[in-house]
Design a protein around this motif. Structure first.
Motif, PDB file in Angstrom:
ATOM      1  N   ARG A   1       0.798  -1.227   0.000  1.00 12.44           N
ATOM      2  CA  ARG A   1       0.000   0.000   0.000  1.00 12.44           C
ATOM      3  C   ARG A   1       0.831   1.279   0.000  1.00 12.44           C
ATOM      4  O   ARG A   1       0.297   2.367   0.015  1.00 12.44           O
ATOM      5  CB  ARG A   1      -0.916   0.015   1.210  1.00 12.44           C
ATOM      6  CG  ARG A   1      -1.968  -1.038   1.146  1.00 12.44           C
ATOM      7  CD  ARG A   1      -2.906  -0.891   2.291  1.00 12.44           C
ATOM      8  NE  ARG A   1      -4.142  -1.575   1.987  1.00 12.44           N
ATOM      9  CZ  ARG A   1      -5.273  -1.349   2.575  1.00 12.44           C
ATOM     10  NH1 ARG A   1      -5.340  -0.425   3.510  1.00 12.44           N
ATOM     11  NH2 ARG A   1      -6.347  -2.019   2.257  1.00 12.44           N
ATOM     12  N   LEU A   2       2.128   1.164  -0.001  1.00 12.68           N
ATOM     13  CA  LEU A   2       3.000   2.325   0.035  1.00 12.68           C
ATOM     14  C   LEU A   2       3.528   2.608  -1.372  1.00 12.68           C
ATOM     15  O   LEU A   2       4.123   1.735  -2.005  1.00 12.68           O
ATOM     16  CB  LEU A   2       4.160   2.078   0.998  1.00 12.68           C
ATOM     17  CG  LEU A   2       5.070   3.251   1.316  1.00 12.68           C
ATOM     18  CD1 LEU A   2       4.273   4.348   2.030  1.00 12.68           C
ATOM     19  CD2 LEU A   2       6.223   2.797   2.189  1.00 12.68           C
ATOM     20  N   LEU A   3       3.296   3.815  -1.850  1.00  7.37           N
ATOM     21  CA  LEU A   3       3.662   4.172  -3.217  1.00  7.37           C
ATOM     22  C   LEU A   3       4.609   5.363  -3.237  1.00  7.37           C
ATOM     23  O   LEU A   3       4.484   6.285  -2.431  1.00  7.37           O
ATOM     24  CB  LEU A   3       2.409   4.546  -4.016  1.00  7.37           C
ATOM     25  CG  LEU A   3       1.286   3.524  -4.068  1.00  7.37           C
ATOM     26  CD1 LEU A   3       0.048   4.136  -4.694  1.00  7.37           C
ATOM     27  CD2 LEU A   3       1.727   2.299  -4.842  1.00  7.37           C
ATOM     28  N   LEU A   4       5.542   5.339  -4.154  1.00  7.07           N
ATOM     29  CA  LEU A   4       6.434   6.461  -4.405  1.00  7.07           C
ATOM     30  C   LEU A   4       5.988   7.095  -5.713  1.00  7.07           C
ATOM     31  O   LEU A   4       5.864   6.415  -6.728  1.00  7.07           O
ATOM     32  CB  LEU A   4       7.886   5.992  -4.507  1.00  7.07           C
ATOM     33  CG  LEU A   4       8.909   7.045  -4.911  1.00  7.07           C
ATOM     34  CD1 LEU A   4       9.058   8.077  -3.794  1.00  7.07           C
ATOM     35  CD2 LEU A   4      10.250   6.415  -5.225  1.00  7.07           C
ATOM     36  N   GLY A   5       5.710   8.396  -5.683  1.00  8.05           N
ATOM     37  CA  GLY A   5       5.247   9.074  -6.881  1.00  8.05           C
ATOM     38  C   GLY A   5       6.212  10.171  -7.292  1.00  8.05           C
ATOM     39  O   GLY A   5       6.798  10.851  -6.456  1.00  8.05           O
ATOM     40  N   MET A   6       6.381  10.338  -8.587  1.00  5.92           N
ATOM     41  CA  MET A   6       7.193  11.434  -9.134  1.00  5.92           C
ATOM     42  C   MET A   6       6.400  12.081 -10.252  1.00  5.92           C
ATOM     43  O   MET A   6       5.870  11.389 -11.121  1.00  5.92           O
ATOM     44  CB  MET A   6       8.531  10.914  -9.659  1.00  5.92           C
ATOM     45  CG  MET A   6       9.452  10.419  -8.576  1.00  5.92           C
ATOM     46  SD  MET A   6      11.045   9.873  -9.219  1.00  5.92           S
ATOM     47  CE  MET A   6      11.733  11.415  -9.739  1.00  5.92           C
ATOM     48  N   GLU A   7       6.321  13.400 -10.208  1.00  3.64           N
ATOM     49  CA  GLU A   7       5.599  14.158 -11.226  1.00  3.64           C
ATOM     50  C   GLU A   7       6.498  15.294 -11.706  1.00  3.64           C
ATOM     51  O   GLU A   7       7.191  15.901 -10.901  1.00  3.64           O
ATOM     52  CB  GLU A   7       4.315  14.737 -10.646  1.00  3.64           C
ATOM     53  CG  GLU A   7       3.402  13.687 -10.066  1.00  3.64           C
ATOM     54  CD  GLU A   7       2.305  14.274  -9.201  1.00  3.64           C
ATOM     55  OE1 GLU A   7       2.348  15.487  -8.907  1.00  3.64           O
ATOM     56  OE2 GLU A   7       1.405  13.523  -8.832  1.00  3.64           O
ATOM     57  N   GLY A   8       6.486  15.543 -12.975  1.00  4.06           N
ATOM     58  CA  GLY A   8       7.315  16.604 -13.520  1.00  4.06           C
ATOM     59  C   GLY A   8       6.636  17.330 -14.658  1.00  4.06           C
ATOM     60  O   GLY A   8       5.792  16.770 -15.347  1.00  4.06           O
TER      61      GLY A   8
END
Length: 81
Positions: free
Chosen positions: A44-51
Motif C-alpha cells: 500500500r505504500l507508493l512512491l510518486g514522481m511528477e514533472g
C-alpha cells in the motif's frame, strides 16, 4: 500568485507621505508537457514522481507580462487506502 513587499521604512513612509505599498496579485498561465510515474514500495505504500516543463506568462509590476521558461518536479510518498 500574490506578492507583498515589506519595507523597513513602510510605517514612516505611510505617516509622512500617506502612501502604502499595495499587495499585488495575478494569475501565472503556463503551457507544457506533464508526466507522472508511480512505483510501489510495498503493498500500500507508493512512491510518486511528477514533472512538468514549459513556458509561463509571468506578470510584471508595470502591468505587462513576459514569457519565461518553467519547470517543476514533485516527489511524494503515498499510502493507498
Amino acid at each position: 500568485m500574490r506578492q507583498t513587499i515589506r519595507r523597513v521604512d513602510a510605517e514612516q513612509a505611510g505617516r509622512i507621505y500617506g502612501i502604502k505599498e499595495p499587495p499585488r496579485w495575478g494569475l501565472i498561465w503556463g503551457l507544457g508537457p506533464y508526466a507522472s510515474v508511480t512505483y510501489p514500495l510495498a503493498e500500500r505504500l507508493l512512491l510518486g514522481m511528477e514533472g512538468a516543463a514549459g513556458l509561463a506568462l509571468a506578470p510584471r509590476h508595470d502591468g505587462t507580462a513576459e514569457l519565461r521558461p518553467s519547470g517543476q518536479l514533485h516527489v511524494s510518498v503515498r499510502w493507498a487506502l
